[in-house]
Design a protein around this motif. Structure first.
Motif, PDB file in Angstrom:
ATOM      1  N   TYR A  53     -16.696   2.824 -15.183  1.00 14.45           N
ATOM      2  CA  TYR A  53     -17.291   3.826 -15.988  1.00 14.45           C
ATOM      3  C   TYR A  53     -17.810   3.155 -17.486  1.00 14.45           C
ATOM      4  O   TYR A  53     -18.718   3.386 -18.087  1.00 14.45           O
ATOM      5  CB  TYR A  53     -16.708   4.992 -16.085  1.00 14.45           C
ATOM      6  CG  TYR A  53     -16.620   5.897 -15.096  1.00 14.45           C
ATOM      7  CD1 TYR A  53     -17.849   6.523 -14.505  1.00 14.45           C
ATOM      8  CD2 TYR A  53     -15.338   6.347 -14.433  1.00 14.45           C
ATOM      9  CE1 TYR A  53     -17.800   7.139 -13.376  1.00 14.45           C
ATOM     10  CE2 TYR A  53     -15.523   7.237 -13.355  1.00 14.45           C
ATOM     11  CZ  TYR A  53     -16.791   7.806 -12.799  1.00 14.45           C
ATOM     12  OH  TYR A  53     -16.626   8.820 -11.759  1.00 14.45           O
ATOM     13  N   ALA A  56     -20.723   0.898 -17.091  1.00 12.64           N
ATOM     14  CA  ALA A  56     -21.929   1.542 -16.872  1.00 12.64           C
ATOM     15  C   ALA A  56     -22.222   2.425 -18.203  1.00 12.64           C
ATOM     16  O   ALA A  56     -23.172   3.054 -18.259  1.00 12.64           O
ATOM     17  CB  ALA A  56     -21.938   2.664 -15.532  1.00 12.64           C
ATOM     18  N   ARG A  58     -20.811   4.844 -19.347  1.00 12.88           N
ATOM     19  CA  ARG A  58     -20.650   6.645 -19.165  1.00 12.88           C
ATOM     20  C   ARG A  58     -19.743   7.081 -20.436  1.00 12.88           C
ATOM     21  O   ARG A  58     -18.761   6.451 -20.958  1.00 12.88           O
ATOM     22  CB  ARG A  58     -20.082   6.810 -17.876  1.00 12.88           C
ATOM     23  CG  ARG A  58     -20.756   6.305 -16.682  1.00 12.88           C
ATOM     24  CD  ARG A  58     -22.232   7.141 -16.437  1.00 12.88           C
ATOM     25  NE  ARG A  58     -22.904   6.704 -15.166  1.00 12.88           N
ATOM     26  CZ  ARG A  58     -22.378   7.247 -14.126  1.00 12.88           C
ATOM     27  NH1 ARG A  58     -21.397   7.952 -13.892  1.00 12.88           N
ATOM     28  NH2 ARG A  58     -22.971   7.009 -13.045  1.00 12.88           N
ATOM     29  N   TYR A 202     -17.847  -5.698 -12.305  1.00 11.26           N
ATOM     30  CA  TYR A 202     -19.030  -5.569 -12.735  1.00 11.26           C
ATOM     31  C   TYR A 202     -20.198  -5.810 -11.689  1.00 11.26           C
ATOM     32  O   TYR A 202     -21.379  -5.343 -11.712  1.00 11.26           O
ATOM     33  CB  TYR A 202     -19.121  -7.031 -13.626  1.00 11.26           C
ATOM     34  CG  TYR A 202     -18.925  -6.562 -15.186  1.00 11.26           C
ATOM     35  CD1 TYR A 202     -19.945  -6.258 -15.994  1.00 11.26           C
ATOM     36  CD2 TYR A 202     -17.559  -6.647 -15.850  1.00 11.26           C
ATOM     37  CE1 TYR A 202     -19.657  -6.106 -17.240  1.00 11.26           C
ATOM     38  CE2 TYR A 202     -17.436  -6.628 -16.846  1.00 11.26           C
ATOM     39  CZ  TYR A 202     -18.327  -6.309 -17.744  1.00 11.26           C
ATOM     40  OH  TYR A 202     -17.838  -5.930 -19.218  1.00 11.26           O
ATOM     41  N   VAL A 205     -21.039  -2.580  -9.573  1.00 11.40           N
ATOM     42  CA  VAL A 205     -21.588  -1.597 -10.452  1.00 11.40           C
ATOM     43  C   VAL A 205     -23.129  -1.910 -10.590  1.00 11.40           C
ATOM     44  O   VAL A 205     -23.999  -1.159 -10.355  1.00 11.40           O
ATOM     45  CB  VAL A 205     -21.040  -1.397 -11.892  1.00 11.40           C
ATOM     46  CG1 VAL A 205     -22.080  -0.721 -12.950  1.00 11.40           C
ATOM     47  CG2 VAL A 205     -19.546  -0.923 -12.036  1.00 11.40           C
ATOM     48  N   GLU A 206     -23.415  -3.228 -10.892  1.00  8.73           N
ATOM     49  CA  GLU A 206     -24.765  -3.898 -10.669  1.00  8.73           C
ATOM     50  C   GLU A 206     -25.526  -3.837  -9.386  1.00  8.73           C
ATOM     51  O   GLU A 206     -26.684  -3.458  -9.433  1.00  8.73           O
ATOM     52  CB  GLU A 206     -24.783  -5.267 -11.073  1.00  8.73           C
ATOM     53  CG  GLU A 206     -26.185  -5.963 -11.354  1.00  8.73           C
ATOM     54  CD  GLU A 206     -25.992  -7.258 -11.918  1.00  8.73           C
ATOM     55  OE1 GLU A 206     -27.189  -7.824 -12.001  1.00  8.73           O
ATOM     56  OE2 GLU A 206     -24.863  -7.656 -12.229  1.00  8.73           O
ATOM     57  N   GLY A 209     -23.885   0.436  -7.787  1.00  9.55           N
ATOM     58  CA  GLY A 209     -23.498   1.613  -8.665  1.00  9.55           C
ATOM     59  C   GLY A 209     -21.940   2.024  -8.799  1.00  9.55           C
ATOM     60  O   GLY A 209     -21.231   1.550  -8.011  1.00  9.55           O
ATOM     61  N   VAL A 210     -21.772   2.888  -9.733  1.00  9.27           N
ATOM     62  CA  VAL A 210     -20.366   3.360 -10.114  1.00  9.27           C
ATOM     63  C   VAL A 210     -19.684   4.229  -8.950  1.00  9.27           C
ATOM     64  O   VAL A 210     -18.564   3.482  -8.862  1.00  9.27           O
ATOM     65  CB  VAL A 210     -20.609   4.270 -11.319  1.00  9.27           C
ATOM     66  CG1 VAL A 210     -18.907   4.782 -11.500  1.00  9.27           C
ATOM     67  CG2 VAL A 210     -20.934   3.595 -12.544  1.00  9.27           C
TER      68      VAL A 210
END
Length: 354
Positions: A53, A56, A58, A202, A205-206, A209-210
């Protein structure tokens, strides 16, 4: 048109003490860590979903701050100030790399130290289980950032490597004032493990996604890691509404399909068996230690308790009140909900296994 003036506050309202909890919440919202978007070194090795999070960018969904945590923070600052005045060195050293940042509590060359203020129970847990890996990750990354000159502190020249060859984690009990220090040599392997952990977050997420980043906590009410997470609602959904959802938990929202249900039942059965077996082994070792105490390699054993003490005899108290014609005080309490998982006798054991 007649002007309507606001009501003047009463004397009681003007004399009312200001809310300490409100002041703490406001102060926490203003602090840099509450607005932080880059991963902090203190979050390494804890929960990958929480770190995701941050990556990203958030916004936190749960920003409450308890008064106990606030007092711990202020105690933390006071202790660091005392260490600096007594022994020198630098405290609150700002560090910043490409993917991680943080503030080293105390750099007293050539040793990096992180201070953890904790409750009595947390202090006891450290004494029995040792330093969690995530805390070693934190000081190891501080050491790496200093050794590579990745600093953001006006007291240090950016890009200049600093002398670090030792790591320390100090735990201070907020209840007793007792402290204990754990030390280790600088270990590049430990730093590499922390960086790999961060790089995996990392990359996931890239690429995915989260939501593809796994949770490391078991949810609110089960894991304190989740109870105080700033992304609790984002991760586990909003609090359960008993009127619309009934007697469920946030974790139960993960049990959607029949396969999810079967997996959860078998998980419960497997961990129940492991718990019972672990208890047997622990009690057996305990009996072997009766009458013995002292050091045992890197551990230490001691016994406590066993003294006689007075306590209320509840049965006798109820009987005496009844004899005197008094009404026995009672209160209504909700009984705990229990779960019972058993074998299905209509299916062979081998067939029942998934």
């Amino acid at each position: 048109m007649t002007a309507v003036l606001p009501a003047r506050p009463t004397t009681a309202e003007r004399r009312a003490a200001p809310s300490l909890a409100a002041a703490v919440r406001d102060l926490d919202r203003r602090r840099a860590r509450s607005r932080q978007r880059m991963i902090g070194a203190s979050e390494l090795g804890e929960c990958r979903r929480r770190a995701a999070y941050r990556v990203a960018r958030r916004r936190p969904t749960n920003t409450r701050t308890g008064l106990q945590a606030f007092l711990g923070t202020e105690l933390h600052r006071g202790v660091l100030r005392a260490l600096r005045r007594q022994y020198g060195g630098l405290t609150e050293v700002a560090l910043r790399g490409e993917q991680v940042k943080g503030r080293c509590d105390w750099w007293h060359a050539p040793v990096v130290e992180d201070l953890k203020t904790t409750s009595r129970f947390g202090f006891e847990r450290v004494l029995t289980r040792g330093v969690p890996t995530k805390h070693w990750f934190q000081v190891a990354v501080y050491a790496w950032l200093l050794r590579t000159g990745q600093t953001a502190d006006r007291r240090l020249e950016a890009g200049t490597a600093q002398d670090v060859d030792g790591l320390r984690v100090r735990y201070l009990s907020r209840d007793s004032g007792e402290d204990v220090v754990f030390e280790a040599e600088h270990d590049p392997t430990l730093t590499a493990e922390a960086i790999v952990w961060l790089s995996d977050v990392y990359a996931t997420v890239e690429d995915e996604g989260v939501d593809a980043v796994p949770r490391d906590g078991f949810g609110p009410g089960v894991d304190t890691m989740c109870d105080w997470c700033p992304f609790l609602d984002a991760c586990w959904g909003p609090p359960v509404d008993p009127e619309t959802e009934g007697d469920v938990s946030r974790q139960s929202r993960l049990t959607v399909t029949d396969r999810d249900y079967v997996g959860a039942v078998h998980d419960y059965d497997a961990w129940r068996a492991a718990e019972n077996e672990a208890r047997r082994h622990k009690e057996y070792a305990r009996e072997r230690l009766r009458g013995r105490s002292g050091p045992a390699d890197d551990l230490h054993c001691e016994w406590s308790g066993g003294v006689l003490r007075e306590q209320v005899d509840k049965d006798a108290a109820v009987e005496r009140l009844t004899e005197l014609g008094e009404v026995v005080p009672t209160r209504r309490v909700r009984s705990p909900r229990t779960i019972r998982v058993t074998r299905d006798p209509t299916r062979p054991e081998q067939e029942a296994r998934p």
